[in-house]
Write a protein that holds these residues in place. Structure first.
Motif, mmCIF file in Angstrom:
data_model
loop_
_atom_site.group_PDB
_atom_site.id
_atom_site.type_symbol
_atom_site.label_atom_id
_atom_site.label_comp_id
_atom_site.label_asym_id
_atom_site.label_seq_id
_atom_site.Cartn_x
_atom_site.Cartn_y
_atom_site.Cartn_z
ATOM 1 N N THR A 252 0.856 -1.179 0.000
ATOM 2 C CA THR A 252 0.000 0.000 0.000
ATOM 3 C C THR A 252 0.897 1.235 0.000
ATOM 4 O O THR A 252 2.050 1.167 0.453
ATOM 5 C CB THR A 252 -0.934 0.035 1.232
ATOM 6 O OG1 THR A 252 -1.695 1.255 1.222
ATOM 7 C CG2 THR A 252 -0.140 -0.029 2.524
ATOM 8 N N SER B 119 -1.875 4.145 -4.241
ATOM 9 C CA SER B 119 -2.845 3.102 -3.903
ATOM 10 C C SER B 119 -4.184 3.741 -3.561
ATOM 11 O O SER B 119 -4.277 4.948 -3.286
ATOM 12 C CB SER B 119 -2.355 2.246 -2.729
ATOM 13 O OG SER B 119 -2.331 2.997 -1.527
ATOM 14 N N LYS C 161 -7.596 2.600 -1.141
ATOM 15 C CA LYS C 161 -8.249 1.627 -0.280
ATOM 16 C C LYS C 161 -9.734 1.570 -0.584
ATOM 17 O O LYS C 161 -10.439 2.585 -0.578
ATOM 18 C CB LYS C 161 -8.045 1.994 1.188
ATOM 19 C CG LYS C 161 -8.606 0.954 2.150
ATOM 20 C CD LYS C 161 -8.330 1.312 3.597
ATOM 21 C CE LYS C 161 -8.884 0.256 4.541
ATOM 22 N NZ LYS C 161 -8.659 0.589 5.961
ATOM 23 N N THR D 25 -7.264 -3.271 -1.598
ATOM 24 C CA THR D 25 -6.423 -2.103 -1.904
ATOM 25 C C THR D 25 -5.549 -2.383 -3.121
ATOM 26 O O THR D 25 -4.542 -3.094 -3.029
ATOM 27 C CB THR D 25 -5.516 -1.743 -0.714
ATOM 28 O OG1 THR D 25 -6.296 -1.510 0.453
ATOM 29 C CG2 THR D 25 -4.699 -0.503 -1.019
ATOM 30 N N TYR E 257 -2.694 -1.253 -5.786
ATOM 31 C CA TYR E 257 -1.559 -0.341 -5.683
ATOM 32 C C TYR E 257 -0.659 -0.493 -6.906
ATOM 33 O O TYR E 257 -0.710 -1.498 -7.630
ATOM 34 C CB TYR E 257 -0.749 -0.582 -4.401
ATOM 35 C CG TYR E 257 -0.184 -1.978 -4.244
ATOM 36 C CD1 TYR E 257 1.074 -2.319 -4.734
ATOM 37 C CD2 TYR E 257 -0.908 -2.980 -3.569
ATOM 38 C CE1 TYR E 257 1.602 -3.583 -4.574
ATOM 39 C CE2 TYR E 257 -0.389 -4.244 -3.401
ATOM 40 C CZ TYR E 257 0.871 -4.547 -3.908
ATOM 41 O OH TYR E 257 1.390 -5.807 -3.745
ATOM 42 N N ALA F 227 -2.228 -5.883 -5.618
ATOM 43 C CA ALA F 227 -3.392 -5.641 -4.761
ATOM 44 C C ALA F 227 -3.225 -6.374 -3.439
ATOM 45 O O ALA F 227 -2.573 -7.425 -3.368
ATOM 46 C CB ALA F 227 -4.672 -6.091 -5.450
ATOM 47 N N HIS G 253 -1.301 -10.361 -0.135
ATOM 48 C CA HIS G 253 -1.079 -9.469 -1.267
ATOM 49 C C HIS G 253 -0.263 -10.184 -2.338
ATOM 50 O O HIS G 253 0.451 -11.166 -2.065
ATOM 51 C CB HIS G 253 -0.373 -8.179 -0.830
ATOM 52 C CG HIS G 253 1.072 -8.349 -0.485
ATOM 53 N ND1 HIS G 253 1.509 -8.711 0.766
ATOM 54 C CD2 HIS G 253 2.195 -8.200 -1.248
ATOM 55 C CE1 HIS G 253 2.829 -8.775 0.779
ATOM 56 N NE2 HIS G 253 3.270 -8.472 -0.425
ATOM 57 N N ASP H 205 1.762 -9.063 -6.288
ATOM 58 C CA ASP H 205 2.011 -8.052 -7.314
ATOM 59 C C ASP H 205 2.953 -8.591 -8.370
ATOM 60 O O ASP H 205 3.583 -9.643 -8.204
ATOM 61 C CB ASP H 205 2.545 -6.746 -6.706
ATOM 62 C CG ASP H 205 3.833 -6.904 -5.928
ATOM 63 O OD1 ASP H 205 4.795 -7.474 -6.471
ATOM 64 O OD2 ASP H 205 3.892 -6.452 -4.767
#
Length: 352
Positions: free
Chosen positions: A64, A262, A264, A269, A271, A321, A332, A334
């Motif tokens: 985030t 990012s 929320k 969230t 990002y 995310a 998370h 990515d």
């Protein structure tokens, strides 16, 4: 935590696969080609390992753009996989880069300079070439020899059938804590761990800072925007023969500078991050080693391998995310577009 340390030690052991591979496939002959030529060849051979590990170290720092409130914190475990590109599975042998070594046809003796050879990440060499060392040359031990020798081209590890991306897994355990002025300090630390003949240690730190607070009117916009700086370094050692002081050492560090944005949305969230990496790695084989000098005698070589790797950093773009579970738990994932495209997944406990 115990499992994480076990995995980190596995990474330390993995850094020695190239040495083990070359031990089985003419490591001694490569060293005897002359100190400079040996380092040139081994740098080409091992470059994908250093690039994958170094780029993996630069990932997993955030999920985030919003820094923790003062004394808010998270404890997060991540694994990053920086995929080795297909183009890095082979390297071009250029005869002009070497003083005393050439790639020649085993039958005709004709030079094959320009042919592609396997790196550590490649497969079995299927060409008709052999490496030929000739002429007067000084070995790393200071002994001068003048002869001609031929030896086979080292193969790669042959991992083409390995499921998923071909990459060096880079695990990290980190603590992020909010300090002042919407600033977060991130620490990665693994104390030196020794198991049998292997040691491993890691240290890294990062700073995430909210930049919206300094731009008039921007703090009203419905997203978070921060700058991030991070540095991470690992060192692993393997004692080949501890009594003789023979060991191999691999170090890698990654510096990353990024802008992160990012938004929320309840428990979700998304990002993204944009920036660049600077990656530096080195591989050294240290101590005194006795080899056949090719003339029926022996030569003692001191610190035969010393390689610095570069060129695997550069610009990067990350998109990912985070999903909050049970208020304080989060998952998370990515993906980072860079020279070694990197997938990162992580799990954490967050107290804002």
């Amino acid at each position: 935590m115990k499992q994480s340390y076990k995995y980190l030690l596995g990474l330390a052991l993995a850094s020695l696969l190239m040495l083990n591979s070359l031990n089985a496939q003419n490591f001694e002959e490569v060293i005897n080609s002359s100190s400079q030529d040996a380092n040139t060849y081994l740098k080409n051979y091992m470059n994908p390992f250093a690039g994958s590990l170094g780029n993996g170290l630069a990932n997993g720092w955030y999920n985030t753009a919003r820094p923790h409130k003062t004394l808010g914190f998270d404890l997060t475990t991540t694994v990053s996989l920086a995929a080795i590109p297909d183009s890095e599975k082979m390297f071009e042998f250029i005869g002009a880069d070497y003083n005393n070594i050439d790639l020649v046809n085993e039958t005709t003796g004709a030079s094959l300079s320009g042919e592609m050879l396997p790196t550590f990440a490649g497969g079995e060499y299927s060409g008709e070439g052999v490496l030929e060392v000739s002429g007067s040359r000084e070995l790393a031990g200071g002994v001068t020899v003048n002869d001609t020798q031929q030896f086979g081209v080292p193969d790669g590890l042959g991992l083409d059938e390995f499921p998923g991306p071909l990459a060096v897994p880079v695990p990290s355990v980190q603590l992020g804590i909010g300090i002042v002025k919407k600033t977060e300090l991130v620490i990665r630390f693994t104390p030196e761990i020794n198991v049998d003949d292997v040691s491993f240690k890691q240290f890294g730190f990062g700073i995430k800072h909210d930049v919206k607070q300094w731009i008039p009117g921007m703090k009203l916009l419905p997203f978070d925007l921060s700058g991030f700086f991070g540095f991470n370094k690992i060192t692993s050692e393997y004692y080949i023969d501890q009594e003789k002081g023979q060991y191999a050492e691999f170090t890698s560090s990654a510096t990353t500078v990024q802008a992160i944005i990012s938004k929320k949305l309840l428990f979700f969230t998304p990002y993204a991050g944009l920036g660049f990496n600077i990656v530096n790695s080195s591989f050294n084989v240290l101590g005194d080693y006795t080899f056949d000098d090719g003339t029926g005698g022996e030569v003692t070589v001191t610190d035969p391998v010393g390689i610095d790797f570069d060129g695997s950093g550069g610009p990067r773009f990350t998109i990912g995310a985070r999903l909050k579970i049970l208020w304080v738990l989060s998952l998370h994932a990515d993906y980072t577009f860079q020279k070694y495209n990197t997938t990162t997944v992580g799990f954490g406990i967050n107290i804002r």
